[in-house]
Scaffold this motif. Structure first.
Motif, mmCIF file in Angstrom:
data_model
loop_
_atom_site.group_PDB
_atom_site.id
_atom_site.type_symbol
_atom_site.label_atom_id
_atom_site.label_comp_id
_atom_site.label_asym_id
_atom_site.label_seq_id
_atom_site.Cartn_x
_atom_site.Cartn_y
_atom_site.Cartn_z
ATOM 1 N N TYR A 281 57.441 -11.008 8.956
ATOM 2 C CA TYR A 281 57.087 -10.944 7.545
ATOM 3 C C TYR A 281 55.590 -11.198 7.375
ATOM 4 O O TYR A 281 55.044 -12.146 7.943
ATOM 5 C CB TYR A 281 57.891 -11.976 6.752
ATOM 6 N N GLY A 282 54.943 -10.344 6.589
ATOM 7 C CA GLY A 282 53.510 -10.514 6.414
ATOM 8 C C GLY A 282 52.992 -9.811 5.178
ATOM 9 O O GLY A 282 53.592 -8.854 4.678
ATOM 10 N N GLY A 283 51.869 -10.316 4.689
ATOM 11 C CA GLY A 283 51.230 -9.702 3.538
ATOM 12 C C GLY A 283 49.791 -10.162 3.431
ATOM 13 O O GLY A 283 49.315 -10.981 4.220
ATOM 14 N N ASP A 284 49.086 -9.625 2.445
ATOM 15 C CA ASP A 284 47.696 -10.012 2.256
ATOM 16 C C ASP A 284 47.392 -10.154 0.772
ATOM 17 O O ASP A 284 48.147 -9.709 -0.092
ATOM 18 C CB ASP A 284 46.745 -9.033 2.933
ATOM 19 N N ARG A 285 46.269 -10.782 0.509
ATOM 20 C CA ARG A 285 45.771 -10.936 -0.856
ATOM 21 C C ARG A 285 44.257 -10.921 -0.797
ATOM 22 O O ARG A 285 43.651 -11.057 0.275
ATOM 23 C CB ARG A 285 46.265 -12.239 -1.499
ATOM 24 N N GLU A 286 43.635 -10.789 -1.957
ATOM 25 C CA GLU A 286 42.174 -10.716 -1.997
ATOM 26 C C GLU A 286 41.589 -12.108 -2.174
ATOM 27 O O GLU A 286 41.777 -12.768 -3.195
ATOM 28 C CB GLU A 286 41.718 -9.817 -3.150
ATOM 29 N N GLY A 287 40.878 -12.573 -1.154
ATOM 30 C CA GLY A 287 40.072 -13.778 -1.263
ATOM 31 C C GLY A 287 40.827 -15.088 -1.271
ATOM 32 O O GLY A 287 42.050 -15.150 -1.401
ATOM 33 N N LEU A 288 40.051 -16.169 -1.095
ATOM 34 C CA LEU A 288 40.562 -17.538 -1.120
ATOM 35 C C LEU A 288 40.355 -18.129 -2.515
ATOM 36 O O LEU A 288 39.216 -18.280 -2.958
ATOM 37 C CB LEU A 288 39.817 -18.408 -0.098
ATOM 38 N N SER A 289 41.434 -18.437 -3.185
ATOM 39 C CA SER A 289 41.326 -19.114 -4.473
ATOM 40 C C SER A 289 41.237 -20.617 -4.247
ATOM 41 O O SER A 289 41.561 -21.127 -3.166
ATOM 42 C CB SER A 289 42.546 -18.809 -5.338
ATOM 43 N N GLU A 290 40.804 -21.354 -5.262
ATOM 44 C CA GLU A 290 40.748 -22.809 -5.153
ATOM 45 C C GLU A 290 42.135 -23.385 -4.912
ATOM 46 O O GLU A 290 42.300 -24.339 -4.142
ATOM 47 C CB GLU A 290 40.146 -23.400 -6.424
ATOM 48 N N GLU A 291 43.132 -22.790 -5.538
ATOM 49 C CA GLU A 291 44.509 -23.260 -5.356
ATOM 50 C C GLU A 291 44.980 -23.046 -3.917
ATOM 51 O O GLU A 291 45.642 -23.918 -3.334
ATOM 52 C CB GLU A 291 45.447 -22.528 -6.324
ATOM 53 N N PHE B 11 36.294 -16.106 12.467
ATOM 54 C CA PHE B 11 37.755 -16.012 12.501
ATOM 55 C C PHE B 11 38.364 -17.392 12.282
ATOM 56 O O PHE B 11 38.077 -18.332 13.024
ATOM 57 C CB PHE B 11 38.180 -15.444 13.861
ATOM 58 N N THR B 12 39.188 -17.525 11.229
ATOM 59 C CA THR B 12 39.789 -18.810 10.875
ATOM 60 C C THR B 12 41.299 -18.659 10.747
ATOM 61 O O THR B 12 41.780 -17.702 10.122
ATOM 62 C CB THR B 12 39.217 -19.328 9.542
ATOM 63 N N VAL B 13 42.037 -19.604 11.335
ATOM 64 C CA VAL B 13 43.499 -19.564 11.305
ATOM 65 C C VAL B 13 44.045 -20.941 10.957
ATOM 66 O O VAL B 13 43.601 -21.958 11.506
ATOM 67 C CB VAL B 13 44.092 -19.131 12.666
ATOM 68 N N TRP C 35 45.423 -16.565 7.795
ATOM 69 C CA TRP C 35 44.162 -16.332 8.488
ATOM 70 C C TRP C 35 43.276 -15.366 7.712
ATOM 71 O O TRP C 35 43.741 -14.623 6.851
ATOM 72 C CB TRP C 35 44.411 -15.801 9.903
ATOM 73 N N TYR C 36 41.996 -15.426 8.047
ATOM 74 C CA TYR C 36 41.031 -14.529 7.427
ATOM 75 C C TYR C 36 39.798 -14.450 8.314
ATOM 76 O O TYR C 36 39.592 -15.263 9.214
ATOM 77 C CB TYR C 36 40.645 -15.003 6.020
ATOM 78 N N MET C 37 38.982 -13.444 8.041
ATOM 79 C CA MET C 37 37.731 -13.252 8.763
ATOM 80 C C MET C 37 36.607 -13.190 7.750
ATOM 81 O O MET C 37 36.586 -12.297 6.896
ATOM 82 C CB MET C 37 37.777 -11.992 9.622
ATOM 83 N N THR C 38 35.684 -14.135 7.803
ATOM 84 C CA THR C 38 34.555 -14.133 6.881
ATOM 85 C C THR C 38 33.629 -12.973 7.219
ATOM 86 O O THR C 38 33.490 -12.580 8.378
ATOM 87 C CB THR C 38 33.776 -15.450 6.966
ATOM 88 N N GLY C 39 33.035 -12.427 6.195
ATOM 89 C CA GLY C 39 32.141 -11.296 6.401
ATOM 90 C C GLY C 39 32.817 -9.957 6.232
ATOM 91 O O GLY C 39 32.142 -8.926 6.158
ATOM 92 N N ASP C 40 34.176 -9.930 6.171
ATOM 93 C CA ASP C 40 34.861 -8.676 5.904
ATOM 94 C C ASP C 40 34.532 -8.197 4.499
ATOM 95 O O ASP C 40 34.435 -8.991 3.560
ATOM 96 C CB ASP C 40 36.385 -8.853 6.018
ATOM 97 N N SER D 110 39.852 -10.140 2.629
ATOM 98 C CA SER D 110 41.300 -10.340 2.550
ATOM 99 C C SER D 110 41.725 -11.596 3.278
ATOM 100 O O SER D 110 41.104 -12.015 4.264
ATOM 101 C CB SER D 110 42.033 -9.131 3.143
ATOM 102 N N VAL D 111 42.802 -12.205 2.790
ATOM 103 C CA VAL D 111 43.455 -13.333 3.440
ATOM 104 C C VAL D 111 44.857 -12.875 3.797
ATOM 105 O O VAL D 111 45.536 -12.201 2.999
ATOM 106 C CB VAL D 111 43.518 -14.565 2.506
ATOM 107 N N TYR D 112 45.318 -13.242 4.992
ATOM 108 C CA TYR D 112 46.580 -12.725 5.502
ATOM 109 C C TYR D 112 47.573 -13.859 5.732
ATOM 110 O O TYR D 112 47.204 -14.950 6.180
ATOM 111 C CB TYR D 112 46.354 -11.961 6.809
#
Length: 244
Positions: free
Chosen positions: A171-181, A198-200, A212-217, A221-223
């Motif tokens: 199961y997997g999905g993505d969203r746009e960006g890191l929110s404060e929440e 690369f952060t996990v 996880w996400y990759m800064t600079g993309d 996206s956050v996965y």
């Protein structure tokens, strides 16, 4: 040999963060990482028999670096780590070229990773990425030495793995960006990789969960990937992850 020694010396001078992993802790580290990702204990069958590793070393005329030896011996039969995205060379395809021992190929064959043959006996040898550039071949030093590089790459392979082909998460999905929440939510998770861009994050629920996400993309996206459907649904609904 002169060409590669010049490249690797230059790459070393660019500087790197050195994370030291003691030799006798490497196997435990590999089993811990694999266990978290797979959600199970690691067994003898997950690794490659030491005799096959020794055969490869005889062919090469050198002993593999300790951490790489332990990687193949501990998790070398797990496809998710070996070939789900980048490709760890099968033992009979590891090779030495101009003073570098190459063991890993990027998934589109853009670059290779290797270790200087003069550092094979080191507990924490530098890892060099070699790629073709407009000026010819060039080498860069990875941010961490071999044991920590392998640890990072296991998580990277898991994040990129395809469930149908090589045992990735169901199961997997993505969203746009890191929110404060979402950032606050992740404060209770283990930050298991913070490597270059690369952060996990990891947390155990009904199964293993990784965010996880990759800064600079460009899309930032956050996965989210989960073994368990209920885990995925709860987080996806709360933070707006859309299924792949």
């Amino acid at each position: 040999e002169e060409k590669w020694s010049t490249l690797t010396r230059a790459a070393s001078q660019k500087g790197r963060h050195v994370a030291i992993i003691v030799r006798n802790k490497v196997e435990l580290m590999l089993k811990d990482v694999a266990g978290k990702i797979l959600g199970r204990e690691i067994t003898k069958e997950d690794g490659i028999d030491i005799l096959r590793i020794e055969e490869a070393e005889t062919r090469l005329g050198v002993r593999l670096p300790h951490a790489l030896r332990e990687f193949y011996h501990t998790v070398g039969n797990i496809e998710l780590f070996g070939s789900s995205h980048n490709r760890f060379a099968p033992l009979d395809e590891i090779y030495i070229e101009e003073a570098l021992l190459f063991f890993l190929e990027e998934n589109q064959s853009v670059c290779m990773w290797g270790v200087d043959v003069d550092e094979l006996a080191y507990d924490n040898p530098a890892v060099y990425m070699v790629a073709e550039t407009e000026e010819g071949e060039d080498a860069w030093t990875e941010n961490s030495p071999l044991p920590e590089f392998l640890r990072m790459m296991m998580y990277f392979q898991a994040c990129m793995g395809d469930v149908e082909d090589n045992g990735g998460y169901d199961y997997g999905g993505d969203r746009e960006g890191l929110s404060e929440e979402l950032i606050n939510f992740l404060s209770t998770w283990e930050k298991c990789v913070d490597y270059s861009n690369f952060t996990v994050y990891f947390k155990w629920g009904n199964g293993s969960q990784l965010i996880w996400y990759m800064t600079g993309d460009e899309d930032e996206s956050v996965y989210l990937i989960c073994q368990d459907e209920d885990d995925y649904t709860a987080i996806a609904d709360e933070f707006g992850f859309e299924e792949f």
